[in-house]
Motif scaffolding. Structure first.
Motif, mmCIF file in Angstrom:
data_model
loop_
_atom_site.group_PDB
_atom_site.id
_atom_site.type_symbol
_atom_site.label_atom_id
_atom_site.label_comp_id
_atom_site.label_asym_id
_atom_site.label_seq_id
_atom_site.Cartn_x
_atom_site.Cartn_y
_atom_site.Cartn_z
ATOM 1 N N LEU B 191 0.838 -1.179 0.000
ATOM 2 C CA LEU B 191 0.000 0.000 0.000
ATOM 3 C C LEU B 191 0.879 1.236 0.000
ATOM 4 C CD1 LEU B 191 -3.208 0.264 0.365
ATOM 5 C CD2 LEU B 191 -2.379 1.707 2.147
ATOM 6 N N PRO B 193 2.386 4.719 -0.978
ATOM 7 C CA PRO B 193 1.589 5.907 -1.339
ATOM 8 C C PRO B 193 1.753 6.265 -2.798
ATOM 9 C CG PRO B 193 3.567 6.551 -0.216
ATOM 10 C CD PRO B 193 3.591 5.067 -0.248
ATOM 11 N N THR B 219 -7.908 -6.205 2.224
ATOM 12 C CA THR B 219 -8.144 -4.992 3.014
ATOM 13 C C THR B 219 -7.260 -3.867 2.514
ATOM 14 O OG1 THR B 219 -8.510 -6.434 4.900
ATOM 15 C CG2 THR B 219 -8.282 -4.086 5.353
ATOM 16 N N SER B 223 -8.290 -0.258 0.217
ATOM 17 C CA SER B 223 -7.942 1.124 0.537
ATOM 18 C C SER B 223 -7.295 1.799 -0.651
ATOM 19 C CB SER B 223 -6.957 1.169 1.702
ATOM 20 O OG SER B 223 -7.547 0.617 2.833
ATOM 21 N N THR B 226 -9.832 2.545 -3.330
ATOM 22 C CA THR B 226 -10.683 3.672 -2.963
ATOM 23 C C THR B 226 -9.965 4.981 -3.243
ATOM 24 O OG1 THR B 226 -11.609 2.291 -1.240
ATOM 25 C CG2 THR B 226 -12.069 4.653 -1.104
ATOM 26 N N THR B 227 -8.692 5.042 -2.855
ATOM 27 C CA THR B 227 -7.922 6.254 -3.103
ATOM 28 C C THR B 227 -7.856 6.545 -4.597
ATOM 29 O OG1 THR B 227 -6.570 5.660 -1.217
ATOM 30 C CG2 THR B 227 -5.706 7.377 -2.665
ATOM 31 N N GLN B 230 -11.197 7.624 -6.162
ATOM 32 C CA GLN B 230 -11.580 9.015 -5.909
ATOM 33 C C GLN B 230 -10.917 9.932 -6.927
ATOM 34 O OE1 GLN B 230 -10.517 9.166 -1.818
ATOM 35 N NE2 GLN B 230 -12.573 8.686 -1.110
ATOM 36 N N VAL B 273 -16.228 -2.391 6.133
ATOM 37 C CA VAL B 273 -16.311 -0.931 6.149
ATOM 38 C C VAL B 273 -15.614 -0.356 4.920
ATOM 39 C CG1 VAL B 273 -15.458 1.127 7.334
ATOM 40 C CG2 VAL B 273 -16.574 -0.692 8.638
ATOM 41 N N LYS B 274 -14.447 -0.903 4.610
ATOM 42 C CA LYS B 274 -13.705 -0.361 3.465
ATOM 43 C C LYS B 274 -14.432 -0.618 2.148
ATOM 44 C CE LYS B 274 -9.107 -0.314 5.408
ATOM 45 N NZ LYS B 274 -7.684 -0.370 5.072
ATOM 46 N N ARG B 277 -17.177 1.773 1.840
ATOM 47 C CA ARG B 277 -16.624 3.091 1.521
ATOM 48 C C ARG B 277 -16.274 3.201 0.048
ATOM 49 N NH1 ARG B 277 -14.632 7.456 4.711
ATOM 50 N NH2 ARG B 277 -16.394 7.271 6.081
#
Lengths: 148, 934
Positions: B191, B193, B219, B223, B226-227, B230, B273-274, B277
């Protein structure tokens, strides 16, 4: 784009036991945040929520915290993030610490600060909750422990 | 500490307490296993046993000197010592001391082949080295070696370091490397950045989401997606179906499948939850099957909330509710399934009374967003009593704050009085930190939902009484703006402020409002001997000496207005102005006002005084300055949008009661002599005038129709003059900027421009234009417009000027038509047809069938209907080729709800336009205007 801005473990006196930053702050800002977090969480009691939003201090962030004896575990996230998921994220983390250090206490965190960072990195990465299985994390930690 | 700690937590607590008690002086902890660094432990113990800050600094300096000499010494240090010293430096840094050496040694540790040494090296770097360090090249080298080492532990350390430092340079350096590692299928998590949406990453993470066996990898991947989603939603659309599939597997699985990821009997709560989201980056899936599957998941989550808990531990309920709240967020985000929204609302309603403060807080927060959905607004309103109770009983101010937010969000015409009253009473005891915000909210609600403005005035005066210090300028400016703009409330306002000012101690803000209102409208209550001019003046002046300079300045202005309103108190006031404390006041502003007002009152005739001090003109209608302030305070995202044009259509019936009165007024106006020169009259004037110029024999209206659906453009042009327009409208008010451009190189002299309005319109020129307009110059004139009742005739703009000795006269029809006072209204299909039926009386409907004058283009038609002012309603008409629209015409006396339907027939090149409104004249006029546009 980080979700978690920082993770802090502080004792009641305000001594920092762990500070993990997932966002660029300069040293002055870090110190200010540490003091502000301490000021807002220590005045709260069991009738309060485990969440602190403060427009003046944290702008678009909120603090999700939980107290274990004399230690406050605090996670700073976006105001839109899921409070309960991070609240249990903290507890999951504490349970791992408890297993790893065999009934963890504040002193364990002081003397083994460099290991606490490893535990954090196994469970949180780049501001995200990453591994949530206690079994998996502990297995990995024990493997690392066995290395020289 | 959460409520109801688990046995494990309790044990932990006891243990921590016991150990803390025996902590000083330190014993070495038991954890020093084989890998421990004894020297480090001794040093930490020493520091902890220091009795004072000075002793600590001394001990640290001694250690720093020691380490420095070791690093500089001739003897090469072994890996263990290097690790130990670097670790000590790190500890010293974490205590808050500066470290200015040791970086090189830390970087050296990266090339060690022992895990423990490498780990300390990486840790030092991620805590202490910033991205612009000159060591970055060496560090990157170390990372590169570890990434290619094929040793999973080393690779892991290197990846953690990249993620922890997270700098752009590092991300760029390894952007190509990392996806390769992921594809290699190692157990390594990824993950980093790396926000750059590289092709390989995209492919890889989607594969992981699909096939990933290990929930931990999924998991992390979720994330990342999702990033990325967006940033570029289109590239990751496929993730929606994958996420739904994953979610469905988790939600429906027996927890045995996900054993490692089951947390207190909840299957993979964080991953759920993720995923929920991630789905919030997208609208509801279009594919019916997928949508059904997702709805099923959400229903299952809601069902589970009703099941008896599998454990009494707070961890169980927290984990379960974390998923539930995220599911509710998604339901609100989609805002398309009424049943789910209402179920969500009921669930939150249960939480409002839960013993867990956290849950009550989160339920209030979540309900705030539910209140803005039209499907759940009514359901939210049923909880009003519980929320009011929370306001009174919650111990945590942040929970009370959420209750205030929710009351604000659920407020509408039906409950405004109750909510405003509760907020006012809470204000008396509210926490200082949130008073200002409550004041703003009360002021906004009182204005927004005021049916009778006496209630509004009372509410604001109460606000000032209860929390005067928190009433910002915006709030008291606003009450004055509203009183000035509504003559029905002016007398009441004057009476009420007069009474409020009787209180022995009143807030300075009240003195400001009182001074302003009595100065403008004191005459309305002066007939009563108890509030005669002199009594009013003495009352105001009794407060004068206690007030700040700006308030005193305002009072002086009120006094000069009194001189104009009430000649009988002129002498008294002049005496006050003449006193040394005014004329020689140390404050320049006060002194200047006193001197000028005194002179004005002495030399000006009553006529001049009356002109100078004429009643304030109405303020242009604009967004409430208070609302703007609240938005600034809360940030745009946090303010629930309570724009209620939708509800104002329903509230329309209240306004319709005025209809009879309006009609009466209109007819009496017809009998009255019209002061405005009509087009016909000006024609006569021109004929008899001495003008030898080609008189504008006709009112020019060629461009009139072009402005029906737009507000800006060129209205008129000949060889000499160009007239341009810019206009804006809000409710029943408008403002028009008229630009006169002299196209010649010669001056225009004696330039005048005046407007003759039909009676139902008030037009008011703000500035007369300068009588000379230079060659090539452009001058601007501002026109305020108020629509009193519905009208057909448009105003005429009359322009006269001298050009080269001849008088030019031009008359142009100003494009101010009834539809300019349209406010669009969004509504659902059901509402539309219900209202359509209600307006079924024959005189309410006007229909016209006409031939298309322009090509029949759907987009152009849509743009025209929107430009006309109505809301274009999609998906209402069963025939998609038809257009329907809705809106409200605002006039001062009434509001008229309008529905329209346009049915094109492309084969015949014909249209059928149907208008239904509650007034036949409005239906007719709108139909005439709009039918000319196609």
């Amino acid at each position: 784009m980080n979700k978690i801005r920082f993770i802090l473990i502080q004792n009641r006196a305000g001594k920092t036991r762990l500070a993990k930053w997932y966002m660029q702050f300069d040293d002055d800002e870090k110190q200010k945040l540490i003091e502000e977090v301490h000021a807002v969480v220590t005045v709260r009691d069991a009738k309060h929520t485990n969440f602190v939003e403060s427009d003046e201090v944290f702008r678009n962030f909120k603090i999700i915290y939980r107290r274990y004896a004399g230690l406050y575990f605090c996670i700073c996230v976006d105001v839109t993030d899921n409070n309960l998921a991070y609240l249990e994220g903290i507890h999951n983390f504490v349970e791992v610490l408890n297993e790893y250090f065999h009934n963890v206490c504040e002193l364990d965190l002081v003397f083994n600060f460099y290991k606490v960072y490893t535990v954090v990195d196994e469970m949180f990465l780049a501001g995200e909750i990453r591994e949530t299985s206690q079994t998996k994390v502990l297995k990995q930690l024990l493997m690392l422990q066995s290395l020289e | 500490m959460g409520r109801g700690p688990s046995p494990l937590t309790q044990r932990l607590l006891l243990l921590l307490l016991r150990r803390a008690a025996s902590a000083a002086p330190d014993k070495m902890p038991a954890v020093s296993k084989g890998d421990g660094m004894r020297g480090l432990a001794v040093f930490i113990s020493d520091i902890r046993n220091c009795k004072s800050k000075e002793a600590e600094i001394k001990r640290i300096n001694k250690e720093l000197a020691n380490i420095r000499s070791k690093f500089k010494g001739d003897k090469a240090l072994d890996g263990y010592s290097k690790k130990k010293y670097v670790c000590k430096l790190l500890f010293i840094f974490l205590l808050g001391h500066d470290i200015d050496f040791g970086h090189m040694e830390a970087v050296n540790l990266l090339s060690s082949n022992k895990y423990t040494e490498k780990q300390i090296g990486y840790l030092f770097i991620s805590v202490l080295v910033n991205s612009n360090s000159d060591l970055i090249r060496l560090i990157n080298n170390g990372i590169k070696n570890d990434l290619t080492s094929r040793n999973p532990t080393f690779m892991n350390l290197a990846l953690h370091c990249i993620a922890n430092v997270g700098s752009r340079e590092m991300a760029e350096a390894f952007a190509a490397e990392i996806p390769r590692i992921l594809v290699a299928g190692s157990v390594i998590q990824l993950l980093a950045p790396l926000s750059a949406a590289d092709q390989p990453i995209r492919a890889v993470v989607l594969v992981v989401l699909h096939h990933g066996q290990r929930e931990g990898v999924v998991t992390a991947a979720t994330s990342l997606i999702t990033t990325l989603a967006q940033k570029s939603p289109d590239d990751f659309k496929t993730s929606v179906s994958l996420a739904v599939a994953r979610l469905s597997r988790i939600v429906t699985s027996a927890s045995i499948d996900l054993q490692d990821y089951t947390y207190y009997f909840v299957a993979a709560p964080w991953l759920s939850v993720k995923l929920l989201r991630l789905l919030q980056c997208y609208p509801p899936p279009e594919d019916a099957a997928l949508r059904g599957r997702l709805t099923e998941c959400l229903e299952t989550i809601l069902n589970k909330a009703q099941e008896p808990p599998k454990s009494k531990k707070v961890q169980h309920s927290n984990a379960k509710n974390a998923v539930l709240f995220e599911a509710i967020s998604l339901i609100i985000h989609h805002d398309s399934e009424p049943t789910l929204l209402v179920r969500a609302c009921n669930q939150l309603g249960q939480f409002l009374q839960h013993r867990e403060t956290n849950l009550r807080y989160l339920a209030l927060e979540s309900m705030c967003t539910l209140a803005s959905s039209e499907f759940s607004h009514e359901a939210v309103k049923t909880h009003i009593e519980t929320v009011i109770n929370a306001l009174k009983t919650e111990r945590d101010v942040s929970v009370r704050q959420r209750a205030v937010d929710l009351l604000y969000a659920m407020c509408d015409r039906s409950n405004a009085k109750q909510i405003v009253a509760e907020m006012l009473s809470y204000l008396e005891t509210a926490d200082y930190s949130i008073r200002e915000e409550i004041v703003l909210k009360v002021a906004i609600l009182a204005e927004k939902y005021a049916v009778d403005y006496t209630w509004y005035v009372d509410t604001i005066l109460n606000l000032i009484r209860i929390a005067g210090d928190y009433v910002s300028d915006e709030v008291w400016y606003r009450v004055i703006q509203i009183v000035i703009n509504r003559d029905d409330v002016q007398g009441y306002a004057a009476k009420t402020v007069f009474e409020a000012l009787q209180a022995p101690a009143c807030h300075e803000n009240l003195v400001k409002v009182g001074g302003y209102i009595l100065g403008e409208f004191g005459n309305l209550i002066a007939g009563d001997s108890r509030s005669s001019p002199l009594v009013q003046f003495n009352l105001l002046h009794s407060k004068f000496h206690l007030c700040s300079v700006p308030t005193r300045a305002l009072l002086l202005s009120a006094y000069i207005k009194f001189i104009n309103l009430f000649p009988e108190v002129k002498a008294t006031i002049q005496e006050v102005l003449r006193s040394d404390s005014q004329l020689r006041n140390a404050d320049v502003e006060l002194q200047q006002r006193a001197v000028e007002y005194l002179r004005l009152s002495c030399i000006a005739s009553t006529d001049i005084l009356a002109t100078v001090l004429e009643e304030m003109p109405p303020f242009p209608e604009r967004e409430s300055s208070i609302l703007a302030k609240l938005k600034r305070k809360k940030g745009p995202g946090n303010l629930p949008d309570i724009d209620d044009t939708r509800r104002s259509v329903n509230g329309n019936t209240e306004h319709n009661n005025n209809n009879t009165e309006t009609t009466a007024k209109v007819s009496s106006d017809l009998l009255a002599l019209s002061p405005a020169p009509s087009a016909g009259a000006s024609l006569l004037v021109d004929v008899f005038s001495e003008s030898s110029a080609p008189a504008a024999a006709d009112v020019y209206e060629d461009n009139f129709a072009r402005f029906v659906c737009k507000n800006n453009g060129v209205l008129y042009e000949n060889q000499l003059l160009q007239i341009g327009l810019k206009s804006e409208y809000r409710q029943n008010l408008g403002r028009m900027y008229v630009f006169y451009g002299n196209k010649t190189s010669t001056q225009f002299l004696s330039f005048t421009a005046s407007v003759g309005s039909p009676d139902p319109l008030n037009t008011h020129i703000l500035h007369p234009v300068d009588p000379t307009v230079d060659g090539g110059a452009q001058v601007q004139q501002i026109l305020n417009i108020e629509c009193l009742s519905d009208f057909t005739e448009a105003p005429v703009l009359n322009i006269q000027f001298r050009y080269g000795g001849t008088l030019q006269s031009i008359a142009v029809k100003l494009p101010i038509m009834l539809n300019k006072f349209f406010q669009p209204t969004e509504m659902m299909s059901q509402d539309f047809f219900q209202r359509w039926k209600q307006l079924g009386a024959p005189q309410q409907e006007v229909q016209k069938i006409f031939k298309a004058k322009h090509p029949m283009d759907t987009e152009v038609t849509k743009a025209k209907i929107i430009g006309f002012g109505a809301a274009l309603l999609d998906g209402v008409d069963p025939n998609p080729a038809n257009f329907v629209g809705a809106g409200v015409i605002h006039t001062k006396s009434t509001q008229v709800g309008c529905l329209l339907r346009l049915e094109p027939n492309t084969q015949a090149q014909m249209y059928r336009l149907t208008l239904r409104t509650s007034r036949d004249s409005v239906s007719q006029r709108l139909c005439d205007l709009l039918s000319e546009q196609f």
